[in-house]
Design a protein around this motif. Structure first.
Motif, PDB file in Angstrom:
ATOM      1  N   TYR A 196     -17.193 -31.656 -66.755  1.00  0.00           N
ATOM      2  CA  TYR A 196     -17.509 -30.233 -66.824  1.00  0.00           C
ATOM      3  C   TYR A 196     -16.195 -29.458 -66.772  1.00  0.00           C
ATOM      4  O   TYR A 196     -15.124 -30.064 -66.652  1.00  0.00           O
ATOM      5  N   ARG A 241     -14.560 -27.730 -64.681  1.00  0.00           N
ATOM      6  CA  ARG A 241     -13.675 -27.788 -63.511  1.00  0.00           C
ATOM      7  C   ARG A 241     -13.336 -29.199 -63.052  1.00  0.00           C
ATOM      8  O   ARG A 241     -12.663 -29.367 -62.044  1.00  0.00           O
ATOM      9  N   TYR A 259     -29.751 -25.184 -71.479  1.00  0.00           N
ATOM     10  CA  TYR A 259     -28.459 -24.592 -71.119  1.00  0.00           C
ATOM     11  C   TYR A 259     -27.323 -25.152 -71.966  1.00  0.00           C
ATOM     12  O   TYR A 259     -26.167 -24.748 -71.807  1.00  0.00           O
ATOM     13  N   TYR A 272     -23.574 -29.196 -63.558  1.00  0.00           N
ATOM     14  CA  TYR A 272     -23.958 -27.826 -63.905  1.00  0.00           C
ATOM     15  C   TYR A 272     -23.808 -26.913 -62.696  1.00  0.00           C
ATOM     16  O   TYR A 272     -23.273 -25.794 -62.800  1.00  0.00           O
ATOM     17  N   GLU A 273     -24.261 -27.379 -61.539  1.00  0.00           N
ATOM     18  CA  GLU A 273     -24.139 -26.571 -60.326  1.00  0.00           C
ATOM     19  C   GLU A 273     -22.681 -26.375 -59.939  1.00  0.00           C
ATOM     20  O   GLU A 273     -22.317 -25.353 -59.338  1.00  0.00           O
ATOM     21  N   LEU A 276     -20.305 -25.695 -61.829  1.00  0.00           N
ATOM     22  CA  LEU A 276     -19.701 -24.609 -62.602  1.00  0.00           C
ATOM     23  C   LEU A 276     -19.704 -23.293 -61.834  1.00  0.00           C
ATOM     24  O   LEU A 276     -18.914 -22.393 -62.126  1.00  0.00           O
ATOM     25  N   ASN A 277     -20.595 -23.201 -60.862  1.00  0.00           N
ATOM     26  CA  ASN A 277     -20.791 -21.937 -60.147  1.00  0.00           C
ATOM     27  C   ASN A 277     -20.197 -21.929 -58.746  1.00  0.00           C
ATOM     28  O   ASN A 277     -20.438 -20.992 -57.980  1.00  0.00           O
ATOM     29  N   THR A 278     -19.455 -22.966 -58.390  1.00  0.00           N
ATOM     30  CA  THR A 278     -18.858 -23.022 -57.055  1.00  0.00           C
ATOM     31  C   THR A 278     -17.585 -23.844 -57.099  1.00  0.00           C
ATOM     32  O   THR A 278     -17.451 -24.763 -57.914  1.00  0.00           O
ATOM     33  N   ASP A 279     -16.641 -23.518 -56.238  1.00  0.00           N
ATOM     34  CA  ASP A 279     -15.406 -24.294 -56.133  1.00  0.00           C
ATOM     35  C   ASP A 279     -15.587 -25.536 -55.269  1.00  0.00           C
ATOM     36  O   ASP A 279     -14.700 -26.382 -55.213  1.00  0.00           O
ATOM     37  N   ALA A 310     -22.095 -27.925 -54.660  1.00  0.00           N
ATOM     38  CA  ALA A 310     -22.775 -28.250 -55.909  1.00  0.00           C
ATOM     39  C   ALA A 310     -23.785 -29.370 -55.702  1.00  0.00           C
ATOM     40  O   ALA A 310     -24.906 -29.329 -56.225  1.00  0.00           O
ATOM     41  N   ASN A 334     -26.776 -27.943 -53.773  1.00  0.00           N
ATOM     42  CA  ASN A 334     -27.639 -27.152 -54.658  1.00  0.00           C
ATOM     43  C   ASN A 334     -28.473 -28.052 -55.559  1.00  0.00           C
ATOM     44  O   ASN A 334     -29.645 -27.773 -55.827  1.00  0.00           O
TER      45      ASN A 334
END
Length: 468
Positions: A102, A104, A128, A147-148, A150-153, A158, A161
């Motif tokens: 992904y 990151r 998505y 995928y999760e 992508l929304n957290t460092d 992740a 979630n």
């Protein structure tokens, strides 16, 4: 495939050490977990920020030759997996660990269990823009975590979630390019997962026997709903990340799946099986001369039956340990002889004797019939079959590959008819209460849905075959 046997689970292992032997230790651990899956194996290692991996169909020793292991660089982090395909066909793509990239970073994921809502999650991820190369639920888990991420460092966040969106059973090990090893056990505790330590670092494994063989001391079981994260400095953090009011460990781990030298949730697997034999002798005594166990899974229960009944336990079979998992039988006659190629009755012990024959399960009954016929062919006077699991009547939605319900012999015939069908002089199964009593020292209550039909969670419209 022989559908007259309940199939093994998968096995997972992860390690963080301060030496560069992670790949070799993982190989040793996977060899110890080979009983949990013989269709494929894989190892992923972390080198810098790159995750390198090798996987293929076959046994651990076939996939990882000396030359292959020699090409895997020295690493401090590694995860590994042995596979039996409860979902997805047996291909290299479906073999684990699953590598997912992904924006990151990248992760490798290995999974034991079955996700009942995997199809819904996969459909959502496809909308998505996520692509899928495999057909198993493990790739869905790995893609969901990515995928999760992508929304957290935080890779830990992740994972938290992601796992809270999963319904079903899972023991996970995750290797992150952010120099983290993460292990998670589902909130019900369906599948085993344990933690080990030595002077060089930490390891997590499906069973304690893998820790033993990799040189780690068993510390404790990973708790249901617990996540363990280990960083590049060997620091370990534990947190409860999944809430569940109900615990439900698969009791068939004690009956058959796990290796007898493992300890799971505070109970020795050997002791559990020995106790099952004791309970069988209490519930269903019979006059006989000898007790024999069907190798290998019936041996400990046979010892327990003999201990309780006072009837001597003797070897009933010689096992051929050199018949491969993919042995080919070109004709029907040879296929019919397959059982005898693996097990040959010991006439010296059996001839003229009344035998109590102990096995772990009956699925279709065809193998039991062949074994009993073999024993009578060498002169067994009577064969009384005792089974250390209750009758299989229901599908498992949590990772155990039980045949379709309409094909289970317990749903087709009465016990009296099964007795005639397999050629036994008598047949009795342990009761559900009896097997639970035999495992009463376990720290978790049990899932017995394959026997009772009482599933610990609402499975809704999902079917066993939906994701295969």
């Amino acid at each position: 495939m022989d559908k007259d046997k309940v199939r093994e689970e998968c096995g997972v292992f992860g390690v963080k050490i301060n030496t560069d032997e992670a790949a070799g230790l993982t190989y040793n651990a996977l060899s110890a977990l080979q009983h949990r899956g013989q269709e494929g194996a894989g190892i992923a290692v972390l080198k810098g920020s790159a995750i390198l991996y090798h996987k293929n169909v076959g046994l651990v020793s076939e996939v990882f030759t000396q030359s292959v292991l020699g090409k895997m660089p020295g690493a401090e982090f590694a995860i590994g997996h042995v596979r039996y395909s409860t979902t997805g066909t047996n291909t290299k793509e479906n073999t684990q660990p699953i590598l997912t990239e992904y924006l990151r970073g990248r992760i490798a994921t290995a999974h034991n269990g079955n996700i009942v809502n995997a199809a819904e999650i996969k459909s959502r991820l496809k909308s998505y823009g996520c692509d899928f190369a495999a057909t198993n639920d493990s790739e869905v888990i790995s893609s969901l975590i990515a995928y999760e991420a992508l929304n957290t460092d935080s890779i830990e966040q992740a994972v938290i979630n992601a796992v809270n969106q999963l319904r079903g059973s899972f023991s996970l090990v995750i290797l992150s390019s952010k120099n983290k090893l993460i292990a998670v056990r589902d909130g019900f505790g369906f599948r085993p997962l344990c933690l080990g330590k030595n002077k060089h670092g930490w390891a997590v494994a499906s069973e304690s026997c893998a820790l033993d063989c990799a040189g780690f001391e068993f510390v404790r079981d990973v708790l249901p709903g617990e996540m363990i994260a280990i960083d590049r400095n060997g620091n370990l953090e534990s947190s409860m990340v999944i809430e569940s009011d109900r615990k439900s460990f698969c009791i068939f781990e004690y009956i058959y799946f796990a290796r007898s030298d493992s300890i799971i949730d505070n109970l020795s697997v050997y002791e559990a099986r020995f106790n099952m034999g004791i309970q069988l002798a209490k519930e269903d005594p019979v006059e006989a001369d000898i007790v024999c166990g069907v190798p290998d899974s019936g041996l400990e229960a046979a010892m327990g039956y003999a201990y309780q009944s006072g009837i001597p336990c003797v070897p009933g079979f010689t096992k051929n340990r050199y018949i491969g998992r993919s042995f080919i039988f070109p004709s029907q006659t040879q296929r019919d002889m397959a059982v005898r190629l693996k097990l040959n009755p010991l006439k010296a012990n059996i001839e003229g004797k009344r035998v109590v024959l102990v096995d772990d399960s009956i699925v279709r009954g065809t193998t039991s019939a062949k074994i009993i016929k073999m024993m009578k062919s060498v002169g067994a006077k009577e064969v009384h079959m005792r089974v250390s699991s209750p009758p299989f009547r229901h599908s498992c939605h949590f990772g155990t590959d039980i045949d379709d319900e309409e094909k289970l012999v317990a749903n087709q015939m009465s016990i009296a008819d099964i007795t005639k069908h397999i050629g036994a002089d008598s047949l009795q199964y342990i009761s559900i209460e009896g097997v639970e009593s035999a495992c009463s020292k376990s720290s978790l209550p049990f899932c017995t849905a394959c026997f009772s039909g009482e599933y610990p969670m609402d499975i809704g419209h999902h079917t066993k075959r939906q994701f295969e």
